[in-house]
Write a protein that holds these residues in place. Structure first.
Motif, PDB file in Angstrom:
ATOM      1  N   ILE A 160       0.876  -1.189   0.000  1.00 52.75           N
ATOM      2  CA  ILE A 160       0.000   0.000   0.000  1.00 52.75           C
ATOM      3  C   ILE A 160       0.905   1.229   0.000  1.00 52.75           C
ATOM      4  O   ILE A 160       1.806   1.335   0.830  1.00 52.75           O
ATOM      5  N   ASP A 161       0.616   2.167  -0.860  1.00 53.16           N
ATOM      6  CA  ASP A 161       1.433   3.384  -0.892  1.00 53.16           C
ATOM      7  C   ASP A 161       0.850   4.466   0.031  1.00 53.16           C
ATOM      8  O   ASP A 161       0.477   5.543  -0.422  1.00 53.16           O
ATOM      9  N   TYR A 162       0.731   4.158   1.292  1.00 46.60           N
ATOM     10  CA  TYR A 162       0.452   5.154   2.327  1.00 46.60           C
ATOM     11  C   TYR A 162       0.451   4.416   3.649  1.00 46.60           C
ATOM     12  O   TYR A 162       0.216   3.202   3.672  1.00 46.60           O
ATOM     13  N   GLY A 179      -8.851   0.625  -0.167  1.00 44.07           N
ATOM     14  CA  GLY A 179      -8.214  -0.427  -0.961  1.00 44.07           C
ATOM     15  C   GLY A 179      -7.096   0.133  -1.803  1.00 44.07           C
ATOM     16  O   GLY A 179      -7.075   1.333  -2.105  1.00 44.07           O
ATOM     17  N   TRP A 180      -6.163  -0.734  -2.150  1.00 44.73           N
ATOM     18  CA  TRP A 180      -5.020  -0.305  -2.978  1.00 44.73           C
ATOM     19  C   TRP A 180      -4.510  -1.495  -3.783  1.00 44.73           C
ATOM     20  O   TRP A 180      -3.797  -2.335  -3.264  1.00 44.73           O
ATOM     21  N   GLN A 181      -4.938  -1.544  -5.026  1.00 48.40           N
ATOM     22  CA  GLN A 181      -4.492  -2.526  -6.028  1.00 48.40           C
ATOM     23  C   GLN A 181      -4.884  -3.973  -5.739  1.00 48.40           C
ATOM     24  O   GLN A 181      -5.140  -4.733  -6.650  1.00 48.40           O
ATOM     25  N   ALA A 200      -2.730  11.947 -11.713  1.00 48.75           N
ATOM     26  CA  ALA A 200      -1.673  12.196 -12.702  1.00 48.75           C
ATOM     27  C   ALA A 200      -0.468  12.739 -11.952  1.00 48.75           C
ATOM     28  O   ALA A 200      -0.602  13.212 -10.824  1.00 48.75           O
ATOM     29  N   ASN A 201       0.677  12.647 -12.594  1.00 50.47           N
ATOM     30  CA  ASN A 201       1.963  13.091 -12.008  1.00 50.47           C
ATOM     31  C   ASN A 201       2.365  12.215 -10.826  1.00 50.47           C
ATOM     32  O   ASN A 201       2.730  11.084 -11.035  1.00 50.47           O
ATOM     33  N   GLY A 202       2.344  12.683  -9.581  1.00 48.96           N
ATOM     34  CA  GLY A 202       2.709  11.830  -8.450  1.00 48.96           C
ATOM     35  C   GLY A 202       4.080  11.205  -8.640  1.00 48.96           C
ATOM     36  O   GLY A 202       5.087  11.907  -8.795  1.00 48.96           O
ATOM     37  N   ASP A 233       2.650  16.017   0.565  1.00 54.48           N
ATOM     38  CA  ASP A 233       3.550  14.872   0.751  1.00 54.48           C
ATOM     39  C   ASP A 233       3.008  13.995   1.882  1.00 54.48           C
ATOM     40  O   ASP A 233       2.456  14.505   2.857  1.00 54.48           O
ATOM     41  N   TYR A 234       3.212  12.685   1.755  1.00 48.18           N
ATOM     42  CA  TYR A 234       2.612  11.793   2.750  1.00 48.18           C
ATOM     43  C   TYR A 234       3.553  10.631   3.061  1.00 48.18           C
ATOM     44  O   TYR A 234       4.334  10.210   2.209  1.00 48.18           O
ATOM     45  N   PRO A 235       3.445  10.104   4.289  1.00 45.22           N
ATOM     46  CA  PRO A 235       4.292   8.979   4.672  1.00 45.22           C
ATOM     47  C   PRO A 235       3.757   7.672   4.091  1.00 45.22           C
ATOM     48  O   PRO A 235       2.556   7.510   3.902  1.00 45.22           O
ATOM     49  N   TYR A 237       7.155  12.297  -1.892  1.00 45.61           N
ATOM     50  CA  TYR A 237       7.177  13.750  -2.111  1.00 45.61           C
ATOM     51  C   TYR A 237       6.378  14.059  -3.379  1.00 45.61           C
ATOM     52  O   TYR A 237       6.921  14.533  -4.363  1.00 45.61           O
ATOM     53  N   HIS A 238       5.110  13.733  -3.324  1.00 40.81           N
ATOM     54  CA  HIS A 238       4.260  13.885  -4.501  1.00 40.81           C
ATOM     55  C   HIS A 238       3.342  15.095  -4.395  1.00 40.81           C
ATOM     56  O   HIS A 238       2.555  15.363  -5.296  1.00 40.81           O
ATOM     57  N   GLY A 239       3.390  15.779  -3.249  1.00 38.77           N
ATOM     58  CA  GLY A 239       2.404  16.831  -3.012  1.00 38.77           C
ATOM     59  C   GLY A 239       2.714  18.114  -3.752  1.00 38.77           C
ATOM     60  O   GLY A 239       3.872  18.422  -4.051  1.00 38.77           O
TER      61      GLY A 239
HETATM   62  C1  GAL Z   1      -1.101   5.638  -7.863  1.00 38.43           C
HETATM   63  C2  GAL Z   1      -1.829   5.292  -6.573  1.00 38.43           C
HETATM   64  C3  GAL Z   1      -1.651   6.358  -5.508  1.00 38.43           C
HETATM   65  C4  GAL Z   1      -0.225   6.769  -5.436  1.00 38.43           C
HETATM   66  C5  GAL Z   1       0.175   7.286  -6.767  1.00 38.43           C
HETATM   67  C6  GAL Z   1       1.561   7.874  -6.787  1.00 38.43           C
HETATM   68  O1  GAL Z   1      -0.788   4.494  -8.566  1.00 38.43           O
HETATM   69  O2  GAL Z   1      -3.190   5.131  -6.829  1.00 38.43           O
HETATM   70  O3  GAL Z   1      -2.081   5.859  -4.276  1.00 38.43           O
HETATM   71  O4  GAL Z   1       0.556   5.683  -5.077  1.00 38.43           O
HETATM   72  O5  GAL Z   1       0.124   6.241  -7.693  1.00 38.43           O
HETATM   73  O6  GAL Z   1       1.789   8.465  -8.010  1.00 38.43           O
END
Ligand code: GAL
Length: 742
Positions: A132-134, A331-333, A442-444, A488-490, A503-505
């Motif tokens: 999970i990315d968070y 949920g995440w993936q 998008a981006n992130g 940005d989130y941990p 560092y996506h914020g």
């Molecule tokens: C997506 C995901 C987000 C975050 C993001 C980062 O795949 O849904 O939770 O991880 O990528 O760009």
């Protein structure tokens, strides 16, 4: 309902002895995080535990004929509730509320509620089972309520507004409704009744015409209260429930989104619900503050509550400020086994039932974020959402193209832009379906950017956000675009920058703006925006040559001056013509200053180079940028060598409330030069001192990162005046005064 957030006891390790009152706990108040986490390198080890909460309930003496419930708004992640050692409820999702009836287990005095809280990442329930990315912080992190009702009582009403000026109110009675009536009133927020109806209590759904009702809209988000009273034959009120709602229609047609029959492009960001140190556990005012930041500072019109239902306070503020919210199940993936899917279906049910009156919510996310197709599963999640809320469309977020569309809207995380490629994919490459297409992210991870990265990177981050939004708005095939993400989130070890931070914020974790924040802010008109996102310092450039300079503004044009002499005027770059306000590229820093000389000698060239290009020697160069709208200067930025620095400290609010819950204020700190520019490259330590009835959450010495940082304050139970002072070696101290009221 009465909030019962005070006087709990907590143990980091649950035991039956603790439940029985034979093992000690420490005194805590809710919202509570099982353990505070560090700013960097936070990890699941900070919160994975099976902890216990315990409280002696303060109940009225005479409860004869009453039904008594406890409501937990957020217990992360698996909660078992015991009353006087009897288990009365188990709830297996950290992101939705649940209730436990305790009526039959109460004693005359000394009633003890105990909660066994499993905040491990248990793969039996969403969102767990894979990566999970968070981070998924644990705790009783939202309010807990005591709800005492008569034996016959009302469920919360569900209000829809199929037409402007008509409220349809569904409100079920628990218990025997015979001989009883329901009085339904539509009230303005000031409490004036604008419409009412009386119907037999057994009538589930009633239509209440309210011809004078005003529509909820983005710039005029008028909310109403719907109050339902249960009356007996003599007119005595047996029960009252009320909910906030808005008169508005939301629909998707012909590939576009319509709010009150007006086409609106959904322009937003994704938001997680975490905070430095406190994890998920912050009270009302800070939840509201994020909605304020989104609407006022970032000037977006929409937010996606990635990747779970979030605080009602946050949603309520979205209602009252006019933001469009896409909310989704946890949920995440990863999709788990049948029991896991059953829980996900339960999460859909709880999300829709608990959130369906918020006028801001316009779309339900009923897929696990970025999961693969699973038609049976998703047919069921869609069925549940549509059955419980026929008024809203469903969607679900994908990263795959041409997945099976069981929803009304195709939401797609479009990470195709890499700086060179087009900002967004063409619709036909994403889906063959003739359904509305929404960019949900998008981006992130395509361009992680720290607040202290070199300016070129921060500028490119801002421009990538602009390119994606421009592309999404240009092609007419997208209903909207949510970018990743607000701050940005941990995160877990699989992601992030080694310190487990993504560092996506467009803001840092404390909600301080990076340049990309201005990409979004400059699309709105709530206040003037002007950010010069290129460096004007030759030491930041190879060979000391300043190249093109980029500004982000919502003004008509930018006028540039050098040492108060006019250089030239610049307009939004035509490459961004689909944006309300595209970036402005300044490609001439000499302009009207250029001397015309017939024959130049070598010495002349040296002098002219120093004058126009090198900018050294003689008078220090001050570049001024004026943002001009309708001939008026609406904002101005000066970039010049600065001798002094100062702290700029802003609090979310300075009037704090103590009572059934503590209050927290967010304090944002920036180090500014004498022209108001952030001193990005000065990682200065700041010492924070609190006096009076507040305490600092997190460390009392913090280091500014990219010239920015923050701290949090929490009230400590008493009222009075508090002072918070910030010291550094390089600036004057700054004090903020707070009042804490009971
Ligand atoms: C997506 C995901 C987000 C975050 C993001 C980062 O795949 O849904 O939770 O991880 O990528 O760009």
């Amino acid at each position: 309902m009465i909030r019962i957030n005070n006087n709990w006891e907590f143990t980091p390790s649950w035991s039956e002895d603790f439940m029985r009152g034979n093992a000690p706990g420490t005194a805590v108040r809710l919202p509570h995080t099982v353990r505070e986490s560090p700013l960097h390198y936070a990890s699941p080890a900070d919160y994975e535990m099976v902890s216990g909460y315990r409280k002696v309930l303060d109940l009225p003496r005479d409860l004869a004929g009453k039904r008594v419930f406890l409501q937990f708004d957020g217990a992360a992640h698996i909660a078992e509730v015991y009353i006087n050692e009897v288990k009365v409820a188990e709830h297996r999702s950290g992101y939705t509320a649940f209730r436990a009836e305790i009526t039959d287990h109460l004693k005359d005095t000394g009633n003890v509620v105990a909660v066994r809280l499993d905040s491990t990442e248990n793969s039996a329930i969403p969102p767990f089972g894979f990566v999970i990315d968070y981070l998924t912080f644990g705790g009783l992190y939202r309010d807990v309520w005591l709800d005492i009702r008569n034996s016959v009582y009302l469920d919360p009403p569900f209000i829809t507004t199929p037409e402007p000026g008509e409220a349809r109110v569904e409100c079920a009675v628990q218990g025997d409704p015979s001989g009883l009536t329901k009085r339904i009133s539509i009230l303005s927020e000031a409490g004036d009744s604008i419409a009412s109806a009386i119907v037999p209590a057994a009538t589930l759904t009633a239509s209440v015409p309210a011809p004078d009702a005003r529509c909820w809209d983005l710039e005029d988000p008028v909310c109403y209260r719907c109050r339902v009273e249960l009356l007996d034959g003599s007119g005595k009120v047996l029960d009252t429930v009320s909910e906030t709602f808005g008169f508005r229609t939301v629909e998707f047609k012909d590939g576009a989104f319509y709010l009150n029959s007006r086409k609106v492009f959904v322009r937003g960001l994704n938001r997680h619900q975490c905070y430095p140190y406190a994890g998920y556990a912050v009270p009302e005012q800070l939840q509201r503050e994020d909605a304020r930041i989104l609407k006022e500072e970032l000037q977006v019109n929409a937010v996606r509550t990635s990747h779970y239902p979030q605080s009602h306070y946050f949603l309520d503020e979205c209602d009252h400020r006019g933001l469009l919210v896409f909310t989704e199940i946890p949920g995440w993936q990863h999709i788990g086994d049948d029991a896991w899917k059953k829980q996900a279906c339960e999460n859909v049910r709880e999300m829709v039932l608990q959130y369906r009156n918020h006028p801001s919510i316009f779309l339900w996310g009923v897929r696990i974020n970025e999961s693969l197709d699973d038609d049976d599963f998703y047919r069921e999640t869609n069925r549940i959402a549509h059955e419980l809320d026929p008024s809203r469309c469903t969607s679900g977020v994908r990263y795959i193209e041409n997945s099976h569309l069981l929803e009304d809207v195709y939401s797609y995380n479009d990470f195709s832009h890499n700086g060179k490629t087009p900002g967004a994919m063409a619709k036909k490459a994403v889906t063959k379906e003739d359904a509305p297409l929404l960019i949900s992210e998008a981006n992130g991870h395509m361009f992680p950017t720290k607040a202290w990265d070199p300016w070129e990177k921060r500028q490119e981050h801002a421009l990538r956000h602009a390119r994606v939004l421009n592309a999404a708005m240009a092609d007419g095939d997208h209903v909207g675009c949510y970018q990743w993400c607000m701050f940005d989130y941990p995160t877990h070890q699989d992601f992030g920058s080694g310190d487990r931070i993504c560092y996506h914020g467009v803001m840092d974790y404390f909600r301080n703006a990076k340049p990309a924040a201005a990409t979004h802010a400059s699309q709105g008109q709530r206040h003037p925006v002007l950010e010069v996102i290129s460096s004007m310092d030759i030491g930041d450039y190879a060979a000391g040559i300043i190249g093109n300079v980029t500004c982000l503004t919502n003004a008509d044009e930018v006028r540039m001056y050098k040492n108060d002499k006019y250089v030239a005027t610049f307009h939004s770059d035509p490459a961004f013509s689909a944006l309300p306000h595209g970036p402005v590229t300044i490609d001439d820093t000499v302009g009207a200053l250029l001397e015309t000389e017939d024959r130049l000698k070598y010495e002349d060239l040296v002098r002219l180079y120093g004058l126009y290009i090198g900018n050294w020697g003689g008078q220090a160069t001050a570049w001024r940028f004026d943002a001009v709208t309708d001939g008026e200067v609406v904002a101005s930025v000066t970039k010049a060598p600065s001798r002094t620095l100062h702290l700029d400290v802003t609090a979310s609010h300075t009037e704090l409330k103590e009572g059934e819950v503590y209050d927290m204020a967010a304090v944002r700190i920036r180090l500014l030069d004498e022209y108001g520019n952030v001193a990005v490259y000065d990682p200065i330590p700041v010492t924070i001192m609190a006096e009076g009835p507040v305490e600092i959450v997190g460390p009392s010495v913090t280091v500014l990162e990219g010239g920015m940082g923050g701290t949090y304050l929490r009230t400590t139970g008493s009222s009075g005046t508090a002072r918070v002072t910030l010291f550094t070696d390089q600036t004057e101290p700054v004090s903020l005064m707070f009042t804490v009221k009971q």
